[in-house]
Design a protein around this motif. Structure first.
Motif, PDB file in Angstrom:
ATOM      1  N   ILE A 120       0.847  -1.208   0.000  1.00 17.95           N
ATOM      2  CA  ILE A 120       0.000   0.000   0.000  1.00 17.95           C
ATOM      3  C   ILE A 120       0.878   1.253   0.000  1.00 17.95           C
ATOM      4  O   ILE A 120       0.637   2.192  -0.776  1.00 17.95           O
ATOM      5  N   ALA A 121       1.904   1.274   0.851  1.00 14.70           N
ATOM      6  CA  ALA A 121       2.802   2.433   0.903  1.00 14.70           C
ATOM      7  C   ALA A 121       3.527   2.614  -0.432  1.00 14.70           C
ATOM      8  O   ALA A 121       3.672   3.736  -0.931  1.00 14.70           O
ATOM      9  N   THR A 122       3.959   1.511  -1.028  1.00 13.39           N
ATOM     10  CA  THR A 122       4.645   1.579  -2.320  1.00 13.39           C
ATOM     11  C   THR A 122       3.722   2.130  -3.401  1.00 13.39           C
ATOM     12  O   THR A 122       4.128   2.967  -4.210  1.00 13.39           O
ATOM     13  N   ALA A 123       2.480   1.666  -3.419  1.00 13.85           N
ATOM     14  CA  ALA A 123       1.527   2.145  -4.418  1.00 13.85           C
ATOM     15  C   ALA A 123       1.269   3.647  -4.245  1.00 13.85           C
ATOM     16  O   ALA A 123       1.244   4.395  -5.230  1.00 13.85           O
ATOM     17  N   LEU A 124       1.110   4.097  -3.003  1.00 14.22           N
ATOM     18  CA  LEU A 124       0.848   5.519  -2.768  1.00 14.22           C
ATOM     19  C   LEU A 124       2.043   6.393  -3.178  1.00 14.22           C
ATOM     20  O   LEU A 124       1.874   7.417  -3.847  1.00 14.22           O
ATOM     21  N   VAL A 125       3.251   5.973  -2.806  1.00 17.38           N
ATOM     22  CA  VAL A 125       4.442   6.748  -3.165  1.00 17.38           C
ATOM     23  C   VAL A 125       4.636   6.746  -4.679  1.00 17.38           C
ATOM     24  O   VAL A 125       4.976   7.778  -5.282  1.00 17.38           O
TER      25      VAL A 125
ATOM     26  N   GLY B 148       5.359  13.707 -12.324  1.00 17.13           N
ATOM     27  CA  GLY B 148       6.110  13.588 -13.569  1.00 17.13           C
ATOM     28  C   GLY B 148       7.533  13.078 -13.374  1.00 17.13           C
ATOM     29  O   GLY B 148       8.380  13.256 -14.238  1.00 17.13           O
ATOM     30  N   ARG B 149       7.794  12.453 -12.241  1.00 13.71           N
ATOM     31  CA  ARG B 149       9.140  11.944 -11.956  1.00 13.71           C
ATOM     32  C   ARG B 149       9.295  10.515 -12.449  1.00 13.71           C
ATOM     33  O   ARG B 149       8.325   9.791 -12.617  1.00 13.71           O
ATOM     34  N   LEU B 150      10.538  10.108 -12.634  1.00 13.63           N
ATOM     35  CA  LEU B 150      10.850   8.735 -12.998  1.00 13.63           C
ATOM     36  C   LEU B 150      10.510   7.851 -11.798  1.00 13.63           C
ATOM     37  O   LEU B 150      11.016   8.068 -10.700  1.00 13.63           O
ATOM     38  N   THR B 151       9.650   6.840 -12.001  1.00  5.14           N
ATOM     39  CA  THR B 151       9.057   6.136 -10.867  1.00  5.14           C
ATOM     40  C   THR B 151       9.263   4.635 -10.881  1.00  5.14           C
ATOM     41  O   THR B 151       9.085   3.986  -9.860  1.00  5.14           O
ATOM     42  N   TRP B 152       9.660   4.033 -11.972  1.00  2.79           N
ATOM     43  CA  TRP B 152       9.698   2.576 -12.078  1.00  2.79           C
ATOM     44  C   TRP B 152      10.535   1.924 -10.986  1.00  2.79           C
ATOM     45  O   TRP B 152      10.266   0.804 -10.580  1.00  2.79           O
ATOM     46  N   TRP B 153      11.544   2.603 -10.493  1.00  2.73           N
ATOM     47  CA  TRP B 153      12.446   2.027  -9.506  1.00  2.73           C
ATOM     48  C   TRP B 153      11.801   1.901  -8.133  1.00  2.73           C
ATOM     49  O   TRP B 153      12.257   1.082  -7.320  1.00  2.73           O
ATOM     50  N   ILE B 154      10.773   2.669  -7.844  1.00  2.00           N
ATOM     51  CA  ILE B 154      10.159   2.646  -6.514  1.00  2.00           C
ATOM     52  C   ILE B 154       9.521   1.280  -6.228  1.00  2.00           C
ATOM     53  O   ILE B 154       9.827   0.657  -5.200  1.00  2.00           O
ATOM     54  N   PRO B 155       8.618   0.758  -7.088  1.00  2.00           N
ATOM     55  CA  PRO B 155       8.070  -0.568  -6.782  1.00  2.00           C
ATOM     56  C   PRO B 155       9.118  -1.674  -6.850  1.00  2.00           C
ATOM     57  O   PRO B 155       9.030  -2.662  -6.119  1.00  2.00           O
ATOM     58  N   LEU B 156      10.128  -1.507  -7.698  1.00  2.00           N
ATOM     59  CA  LEU B 156      11.182  -2.513  -7.781  1.00  2.00           C
ATOM     60  C   LEU B 156      11.986  -2.566  -6.483  1.00  2.00           C
ATOM     61  O   LEU B 156      12.185  -3.644  -5.904  1.00  2.00           O
ATOM     62  N   ALA B 157      12.427  -1.410  -6.004  1.00  2.00           N
ATOM     63  CA  ALA B 157      13.198  -1.356  -4.755  1.00  2.00           C
ATOM     64  C   ALA B 157      12.346  -1.800  -3.562  1.00  2.00           C
ATOM     65  O   ALA B 157      12.826  -2.538  -2.689  1.00  2.00           O
ATOM     66  N   ALA B 158      11.090  -1.385  -3.529  1.00  4.84           N
ATOM     67  CA  ALA B 158      10.210  -1.787  -2.434  1.00  4.84           C
ATOM     68  C   ALA B 158       9.959  -3.293  -2.462  1.00  4.84           C
ATOM     69  O   ALA B 158       9.909  -3.942  -1.412  1.00  4.84           O
ATOM     70  N   GLY B 159       9.804  -3.855  -3.647  1.00  7.34           N
ATOM     71  CA  GLY B 159       9.610  -5.302  -3.759  1.00  7.34           C
ATOM     72  C   GLY B 159      10.795  -6.072  -3.215  1.00  7.34           C
ATOM     73  O   GLY B 159      10.634  -7.056  -2.481  1.00  7.34           O
ATOM     74  N   ILE B 160      11.995  -5.630  -3.552  1.00  5.87           N
ATOM     75  CA  ILE B 160      13.204  -6.287  -3.044  1.00  5.87           C
ATOM     76  C   ILE B 160      13.273  -6.150  -1.523  1.00  5.87           C
ATOM     77  O   ILE B 160      13.528  -7.122  -0.802  1.00  5.87           O
TER      78      ILE B 160
END
Length: 192
Positions: free
Chosen positions: A137-142, A150-162
């Motif tokens: 939930i926190a990852t989805a919100l961030v 408009g920021r580059l975001t793909w790394w957030i769910p990847l890092a949170a998943g790890i």
């Protein structure tokens, strides 16, 4: 300073001519530069209460690579969030049934052992389930917040998943590593 004395040598280029400045910073002359498009035009639309709301004019929207990059980032971010949600939902049964999780782990490790107290792992499994759910939930919100900016975001769910996979792995391993029968079986297989 009188008229007969020479000017002091400039320290920061404030007396340099435009040609001298270009030579110093190695910038081409204006005739060699491509024309710069003016800043985005601002259209003032009136909203409730007569307050103007600045919005970029339609013709000033960037075309080409930036739009495609944002679209790819958005698609990858959403795909990673969907994949993470799938993992969260499908991992709940194993977190909540710790006995079955332990048996699966023992089979994978090739150990012929059972937990001394299978019920002792249940609170750890529930904790892991809560941590991974709150983490998603926190990852989805961030991620959504970052996408909207408009920021580059793909790394957030990847890092949170790890990160959350590691945390839940540790939480699920604590009861296994604290069980005397499991430790004895592990030490027996390693020759210790």
């Amino acid at each position: 300073m009188s008229d007969g004395e020479p000017r002091p040598r400039p320290q920061y280029g404030e007396y340099a001519s435009p040609e001298e400045q270009r030579a110093r910073i190695q910038q081409p002359a204006p005739e060699w530069q491509q024309p710069v498009t003016p800043a985005a035009a601002v259209v003032a639309d009136t909203v409730e209460g007569g307050i103007p709301s600045p919005q970029p004019a339609p013709e000033s929207q960037p075309a080409g690579a930036p739009v495609r990059t944002r679209m790819v980032d958005r698609v990858v971010t959403i795909a990673l969030l969907v994949y993470g949600l799938f993992n969260v939902v499908t991992s709940f049964p194993s977190f909540l049934d710790y006995g079955a999780y332990a048996e699966t782990m023992f089979a994978v490790m090739g150990l012929d052992v059972t937990l001394s107290d299978p019920a002792a792992g249940r609170p750890w499994g529930i904790t892991a389930a809560v941590v991974v759910a709150i983490g998603w939930i926190a990852t989805a919100l961030v991620s959504l917040w970052s996408l909207r900016r408009g920021r580059l975001t793909w790394w957030i769910p990847l890092a949170a998943g790890i990160f959350f996979t590691f945390v839940t792995g540790v939480l699920m391993a604590v009861p296994l590593m604290s069980d005397p029968a499991v430790l004895e079986a592990l030490l027996g297989t390693t020759g210790g």
